[in-house]
Design a protein around this motif. Sequence first.
Motif, PDB file in Angstrom:
ATOM      1  N   THR A  36      73.200 -63.955  36.193  1.00 51.55           N
ATOM      2  CA  THR A  36      73.182 -62.498  36.061  1.00 51.55           C
ATOM      3  C   THR A  36      74.571 -61.872  36.052  1.00 51.55           C
ATOM      4  O   THR A  36      74.703 -60.665  35.873  1.00 51.55           O
ATOM      5  CB  THR A  36      72.382 -61.873  37.228  1.00 51.55           C
ATOM      6  OG1 THR A  36      73.077 -62.096  38.458  1.00 51.55           O
ATOM      7  CG2 THR A  36      70.977 -62.466  37.324  1.00 51.55           C
ATOM      8  N   GLY A  39      75.483 -59.806  33.051  1.00 54.22           N
ATOM      9  CA  GLY A  39      74.654 -58.603  33.014  1.00 54.22           C
ATOM     10  C   GLY A  39      75.111 -57.579  34.026  1.00 54.22           C
ATOM     11  O   GLY A  39      75.135 -56.370  33.744  1.00 54.22           O
ATOM     12  N   ASN A 158      66.418 -68.497  34.782  1.00 51.73           N
ATOM     13  CA  ASN A 158      67.467 -67.725  34.104  1.00 51.73           C
ATOM     14  C   ASN A 158      67.644 -68.178  32.660  1.00 51.73           C
ATOM     15  O   ASN A 158      67.774 -67.358  31.736  1.00 51.73           O
ATOM     16  CB  ASN A 158      68.801 -67.884  34.851  1.00 51.73           C
ATOM     17  CG  ASN A 158      68.830 -67.145  36.171  1.00 51.73           C
ATOM     18  OD1 ASN A 158      67.926 -66.374  36.487  1.00 51.73           O
ATOM     19  ND2 ASN A 158      69.865 -67.387  36.952  1.00 51.73           N
ATOM     20  N   ALA A 162      66.824 -65.808  29.500  1.00 53.12           N
ATOM     21  CA  ALA A 162      67.938 -65.476  28.601  1.00 53.12           C
ATOM     22  C   ALA A 162      67.663 -65.968  27.189  1.00 53.12           C
ATOM     23  O   ALA A 162      68.061 -65.311  26.204  1.00 53.12           O
ATOM     24  CB  ALA A 162      69.235 -66.091  29.126  1.00 53.12           C
ATOM     25  N   ALA A 168      71.472 -62.319  29.019  1.00 48.67           N
ATOM     26  CA  ALA A 168      71.131 -61.646  30.273  1.00 48.67           C
ATOM     27  C   ALA A 168      71.311 -60.140  30.176  1.00 48.67           C
ATOM     28  O   ALA A 168      70.679 -59.377  30.912  1.00 48.67           O
ATOM     29  CB  ALA A 168      71.996 -62.196  31.407  1.00 48.67           C
ATOM     30  N   GLU A 169      72.137 -59.697  29.226  1.00 52.10           N
ATOM     31  CA  GLU A 169      72.408 -58.269  29.079  1.00 52.10           C
ATOM     32  C   GLU A 169      71.370 -57.551  28.214  1.00 52.10           C
ATOM     33  O   GLU A 169      71.291 -56.324  28.235  1.00 52.10           O
ATOM     34  CB  GLU A 169      73.790 -58.067  28.463  1.00 52.10           C
ATOM     35  CG  GLU A 169      74.916 -58.701  29.261  1.00 52.10           C
ATOM     36  CD  GLU A 169      76.222 -58.761  28.491  1.00 52.10           C
ATOM     37  OE1 GLU A 169      76.756 -57.687  28.172  1.00 52.10           O
ATOM     38  OE2 GLU A 169      76.687 -59.879  28.190  1.00 52.10           O
ATOM     39  N   THR A 178      67.252 -58.288  30.959  1.00 50.84           N
ATOM     40  CA  THR A 178      66.856 -59.629  31.389  1.00 50.84           C
ATOM     41  C   THR A 178      67.337 -59.947  32.795  1.00 50.84           C
ATOM     42  O   THR A 178      66.615 -60.572  33.583  1.00 50.84           O
ATOM     43  CB  THR A 178      67.409 -60.675  30.406  1.00 50.84           C
ATOM     44  OG1 THR A 178      66.944 -60.364  29.094  1.00 50.84           O
ATOM     45  CG2 THR A 178      66.955 -62.074  30.781  1.00 50.84           C
ATOM     46  N   TRP A 179      68.565 -59.551  33.139  1.00 54.35           N
ATOM     47  CA  TRP A 179      69.096 -59.895  34.462  1.00 54.35           C
ATOM     48  C   TRP A 179      68.241 -59.310  35.578  1.00 54.35           C
ATOM     49  O   TRP A 179      68.148 -59.905  36.672  1.00 54.35           O
ATOM     50  CB  TRP A 179      70.562 -59.472  34.609  1.00 54.35           C
ATOM     51  CG  TRP A 179      70.841 -57.998  34.592  1.00 54.35           C
ATOM     52  CD1 TRP A 179      71.195 -57.239  33.522  1.00 54.35           C
ATOM     53  CD2 TRP A 179      70.819 -57.107  35.724  1.00 54.35           C
ATOM     54  NE1 TRP A 179      71.394 -55.931  33.898  1.00 54.35           N
ATOM     55  CE2 TRP A 179      71.169 -55.824  35.247  1.00 54.35           C
ATOM     56  CE3 TRP A 179      70.543 -57.279  37.083  1.00 54.35           C
ATOM     57  CZ2 TRP A 179      71.240 -54.711  36.084  1.00 54.35           C
ATOM     58  CZ3 TRP A 179      70.613 -56.167  37.928  1.00 54.35           C
ATOM     59  CH2 TRP A 179      70.966 -54.906  37.431  1.00 54.35           C
ATOM     60  N   MET A 182      65.373 -61.599  36.128  1.00 54.50           N
ATOM     61  CA  MET A 182      65.811 -62.810  36.826  1.00 54.50           C
ATOM     62  C   MET A 182      65.646 -62.649  38.341  1.00 54.50           C
ATOM     63  O   MET A 182      65.224 -63.574  39.042  1.00 54.50           O
ATOM     64  CB  MET A 182      67.262 -63.127  36.467  1.00 54.50           C
ATOM     65  CG  MET A 182      67.456 -63.602  35.024  1.00 54.50           C
ATOM     66  SD  MET A 182      69.216 -63.827  34.613  1.00 54.50           S
ATOM     67  CE  MET A 182      69.095 -64.472  32.934  1.00 54.50           C
TER      68      MET A 182
END
Length: 467
Positions: A36, A39, A158, A162, A168-169, A178-179, A182
């Motif tokens: 993360t 992100g 993760n 992702a 993740a962003e 996405t983060w 997670m």
Amino acid sequence: MKTEEKINKLYVIGITLVATLGGFLFGFDSGVINGTVKGLESAFNAQDIGSGFNVASMLLGCAVGAFFAGRLADLYGRRSMLILSAIFFIISAWGSGIAGSSGEFIVYRILGGLAVGAASVMAPAYISEIAPAKYRGALATIQQVAIISGLFLSFLSNYQLANISGSAENVLWWDFETWRWMFWMEMIPAAVFFISLLFIPESPRYLVAKQKQDKAEKVLGKLYGAVTGKRKVDEIDASLAKDRHKPRLSDLYDKVKGRVKPIVWIGIGLAVFQQFVGINVVFYYGAVLWQAVGFGESDALLINVLSGALSIGAVAAALVLVDRIGRKPLLVIGSVGMSVSLALVVYAFATGSLVDGTLELSDAMGMLALIAANAYVVFFNASWGPVMWVMLGEMFPNQIRGLGLAIAGLAQWGANFLVTLTFPILLGSAGLAFAYSLYTIGAVVSIFFVVKYVYETKGKELEEMTA
């Protein structure tokens, strides 16, 4: 008799597995941050020291949680502290994902840190206090299996999330990045942990300390049979009778010799050296590390998954060996192995050259760094990873076990915080080779510490432990 013995073993294993869910969440919560970081930097516009504090903030909570859980467990019980940690895990997982600012995120991560710190010291203590001496090392090592399993599944989660969104962003589901998802994945095992804890007993040694011999006898009777249970209650009671009082910090000080008891320093040394070898740089910053030497985000996350899988295999080896060859030999082997593999990582990184902020390595040196780094992870998880927690859970006498764990846990998480906070700064200013040379020195010094100060606890009853 054979049937009763089988039932007892299953009961011990069942209780152990519930307690080690705390270790699983310890690993998941520690590892989830790994994927993360980018992100968080994007969402909160944090770089270097800010990014380091976002990651390391949880560790402040860990230090506080470990210290106070150890002390509060002497007042309210081991199981009670585990239940409280489960509640904090749930709140932290939800809050970390919903956070709208760096400050808010740090608050929830510190709350999660309280949970991790409490679980990190209470789970091994609880397991040690219900496990038979001949199996105690193996059962306590399951805690590290759980920690690594949590790390592995957080890395895998993760990676999968992702891959679905692309980064993740990026936004994943319901307009949330996405983060954030997670972090929310952690709520599932945290809820399972909370519910499971409602069905296990309190530590019998805590019950005896609180003059609840009848309840302790019932618990030990289920574990070992009525006759053995009664005998163990008498043994625990006798070990406490010499000095029965409410535990206090001054118990860690030898008034006759005018110094802190040696066992306390050994516990602190074990706790600090476990962190000064730099292992959590791999756990927390693995994706950042591998991207820094030229791997893409997807490949870097996949390397984390590989490291997690190797770690589980290494801990499985420790599970088999810890009650056979002992704690001290495993620590020495691990220290030597980490020293060599870290030195090779430093050598590989030292051959690289910076191009637009990225350390470029030749194919041969990139492969050497990858193999040596994973060898380092294997050596750690076959030795210091599980054995430190095994020893901290069993090495202190009954009267000061909670206090000893509190101090050692505070030292462990304090060292963890220092290493984790400084890595982004070292990465940006001095480079990877310099950072890893410091961890190499830590591994080398740990060899001499173990050889000179650490003593073997294999096969000893907890009532035999002395300060």
